[in-house]
Scaffold this motif. Structure first.
Motif, PDB file in Angstrom:
ATOM      1  N   PHE A 287      29.438  -4.918 -21.924  1.00  0.00           N
ATOM      2  CA  PHE A 287      30.319  -3.210 -22.410  1.00  0.00           C
ATOM      3  C   PHE A 287      30.171  -2.990 -23.317  1.00  0.00           C
ATOM      4  CE2 PHE A 287      34.353  -1.725 -22.135  1.00  0.00           C
ATOM      5  CZ  PHE A 287      34.563  -1.707 -21.037  1.00  0.00           C
ATOM      6  N   ALA A 288      29.757  -1.885 -24.001  1.00  0.00           N
ATOM      7  CA  ALA A 288      29.990  -1.633 -25.616  1.00  0.00           C
ATOM      8  C   ALA A 288      30.804  -1.407 -26.565  1.00  0.00           C
ATOM      9  CB  ALA A 288      28.844  -0.016 -24.864  1.00  0.00           C
ATOM     10  N   PHE A 289      30.367  -1.635 -27.585  1.00  0.00           N
ATOM     11  CA  PHE A 289      31.438  -1.187 -28.394  1.00  0.00           C
ATOM     12  C   PHE A 289      30.383  -0.989 -30.314  1.00  0.00           C
ATOM     13  CE2 PHE A 289      33.877  -2.176 -32.015  1.00  0.00           C
ATOM     14  CZ  PHE A 289      34.700  -1.879 -32.122  1.00  0.00           C
ATOM     15  N   PRO A 290      30.623  -0.229 -30.879  1.00  0.00           N
ATOM     16  CA  PRO A 290      32.133   0.419 -30.342  1.00  0.00           C
ATOM     17  C   PRO A 290      32.209   1.132 -28.768  1.00  0.00           C
ATOM     18  CG  PRO A 290      31.000   1.614 -32.289  1.00  0.00           C
ATOM     19  CD  PRO A 290      30.092   0.798 -31.938  1.00  0.00           C
ATOM     20  N   PHE A 291      32.695   1.708 -28.624  1.00  0.00           N
ATOM     21  CA  PHE A 291      33.548   3.120 -27.036  1.00  0.00           C
ATOM     22  C   PHE A 291      33.897   4.219 -27.684  1.00  0.00           C
ATOM     23  CE2 PHE A 291      36.121  -0.591 -26.782  1.00  0.00           C
ATOM     24  CZ  PHE A 291      37.304   0.070 -27.146  1.00  0.00           C
ATOM     25  N   THR A 292      33.046   4.705 -26.402  1.00  0.00           N
ATOM     26  CA  THR A 292      34.116   6.146 -26.300  1.00  0.00           C
ATOM     27  C   THR A 292      34.799   6.443 -25.206  1.00  0.00           C
ATOM     28  OG1 THR A 292      32.265   7.003 -25.164  1.00  0.00           O
ATOM     29  CG2 THR A 292      31.923   7.499 -27.354  1.00  0.00           C
ATOM     30  N   ARG A 293      35.520   6.961 -24.433  1.00  0.00           N
ATOM     31  CA  ARG A 293      36.134   6.409 -23.224  1.00  0.00           C
ATOM     32  C   ARG A 293      35.712   7.000 -21.722  1.00  0.00           C
ATOM     33  NH1 ARG A 293      40.800   7.688 -21.282  1.00  0.00           N
ATOM     34  NH2 ARG A 293      41.195   9.251 -19.196  1.00  0.00           N
ATOM     35  N   GLU A 294      34.279   7.815 -22.951  1.00  0.00           N
ATOM     36  CA  GLU A 294      33.006   7.596 -21.278  1.00  0.00           C
ATOM     37  C   GLU A 294      32.452   6.762 -20.932  1.00  0.00           C
ATOM     38  OE1 GLU A 294      33.285  10.125 -23.972  1.00  0.00           O
ATOM     39  OE2 GLU A 294      34.638  11.462 -22.805  1.00  0.00           O
TER      40      GLU A 294
ATOM     41  N   THR B   4      38.028  -4.522 -31.862  1.00  0.00           N
ATOM     42  CA  THR B   4      36.469  -5.045 -32.831  1.00  0.00           C
ATOM     43  C   THR B   4      35.852  -5.678 -31.425  1.00  0.00           C
ATOM     44  OG1 THR B   4      37.274  -7.600 -32.234  1.00  0.00           O
ATOM     45  CG2 THR B   4      38.393  -6.842 -33.702  1.00  0.00           C
ATOM     46  N   ALA B   5      34.650  -5.864 -31.836  1.00  0.00           N
ATOM     47  CA  ALA B   5      33.610  -6.064 -30.699  1.00  0.00           C
ATOM     48  C   ALA B   5      33.603  -7.708 -30.641  1.00  0.00           C
ATOM     49  CB  ALA B   5      31.991  -6.112 -31.510  1.00  0.00           C
ATOM     50  N   ASP B   6      33.964  -8.329 -30.623  1.00  0.00           N
ATOM     51  CA  ASP B   6      34.272  -9.956 -30.064  1.00  0.00           C
ATOM     52  C   ASP B   6      35.780  -9.703 -29.374  1.00  0.00           C
ATOM     53  OD1 ASP B   6      34.011 -12.921 -30.473  1.00  0.00           O
ATOM     54  OD2 ASP B   6      36.556 -12.580 -31.371  1.00  0.00           O
ATOM     55  N   ALA B   7      36.365  -9.092 -29.803  1.00  0.00           N
ATOM     56  CA  ALA B   7      37.662  -8.774 -28.921  1.00  0.00           C
ATOM     57  C   ALA B   7      37.052  -8.285 -27.098  1.00  0.00           C
ATOM     58  CB  ALA B   7      38.422  -7.940 -29.056  1.00  0.00           C
ATOM     59  N   THR B   8      36.284  -7.113 -28.254  1.00  0.00           N
ATOM     60  CA  THR B   8      35.582  -6.771 -26.836  1.00  0.00           C
ATOM     61  C   THR B   8      34.697  -7.200 -25.870  1.00  0.00           C
ATOM     62  OG1 THR B   8      35.695  -5.003 -27.118  1.00  0.00           O
ATOM     63  CG2 THR B   8      34.557  -4.262 -25.879  1.00  0.00           C
ATOM     64  N   THR B   9      34.223  -8.196 -26.126  1.00  0.00           N
ATOM     65  CA  THR B   9      33.552  -8.914 -25.455  1.00  0.00           C
ATOM     66  C   THR B   9      33.766 -10.177 -25.339  1.00  0.00           C
ATOM     67  OG1 THR B   9      31.158  -8.476 -27.532  1.00  0.00           O
ATOM     68  CG2 THR B   9      31.124 -10.541 -25.909  1.00  0.00           C
ATOM     69  N   ARG B  10      35.011 -10.773 -25.234  1.00  0.00           N
ATOM     70  CA  ARG B  10      35.436 -11.925 -24.841  1.00  0.00           C
ATOM     71  C   ARG B  10      36.278 -11.417 -23.247  1.00  0.00           C
ATOM     72  NH1 ARG B  10      35.761 -16.457 -27.890  1.00  0.00           N
ATOM     73  NH2 ARG B  10      37.998 -17.252 -26.507  1.00  0.00           N
ATOM     74  N   TRP B  11      36.614  -9.851 -23.532  1.00  0.00           N
ATOM     75  CA  TRP B  11      37.161  -9.554 -22.538  1.00  0.00           C
ATOM     76  C   TRP B  11      36.455  -9.300 -21.801  1.00  0.00           C
ATOM     77  CZ3 TRP B  11      37.196  -3.980 -21.392  1.00  0.00           C
ATOM     78  CH2 TRP B  11      38.280  -3.661 -20.273  1.00  0.00           C
TER      79      TRP B  11
END
Length: 155
Positions: A30-37, A18-25
């Protein structure tokens, strides 16, 4: 502990759904959704030192990075595999990151930021020896964070 490789990235990406999990980490940039690149770009791969905590089968159970900031070894983007939490891996990961940073850049304190409402991470960092400290003024994006320092050996 070992240096992270590009082959670890797919597993790491799976830890953040999720965007929240990504931001908290990883913070608000940090982009979300993300691609490998985009994931590799936002990790600042390979410019930032990236390490993994692995189990006996060399499976990654933790990931973190460090770089120089404020004249310290600064830890960032610290995570434990959601399926492996609650077994002390966080403390081992943070201590391992601080030790790896200290080997590369000896004599420096180690710092990190953590969101004030992330009680589990704050407990982990305190168990690893970090202490609350006055935060450098970096603007609004860090107002909801606690700044912590692990003094260098001998300080």
């Amino acid at each position: 502990m070992r240096e992270a490789t590009r082959s670890d990235i797919g597993q790491l990406m799976g830890w953040f759904e999720t965007a929240d999990a990504t931001t908290r980490w990883a913070g608000p940039n940090f982009a979300f959704p993300f691609t490998r690149e985009s994931f590799l770009r936002d990790l600042k791969w390979p410019a930032v030192h990236s390490y993994c905590l692995v189990n006996d089968e060399d499976t990654m159970v933790g990931f973190g990075q460090f770089y120089e900031k404020f004249g310290r070894n600064h830890l960032a983007r610290i995570a434990v595999d959601p399926q492996a939490r609650g077994h002390g891996h966080g403390v081992a990961l943070v201590r391992g990151l601080a030790a790896s940073a200290g080997e590369l850049f000896p004599g420096r304190d180690t710092s990190l930021y953590v969101y004030l409402d992330n009680a589990a991470a704050i407990r982990c960092y305190r168990r690893a020896g970090f202490e609350d400290a006055a935060a450098p003024d970096e603007g609004e994006s860090y107002k909801s964070c606690l700044f912590m320092i692990l003094p260098a050996a001998g300080h």
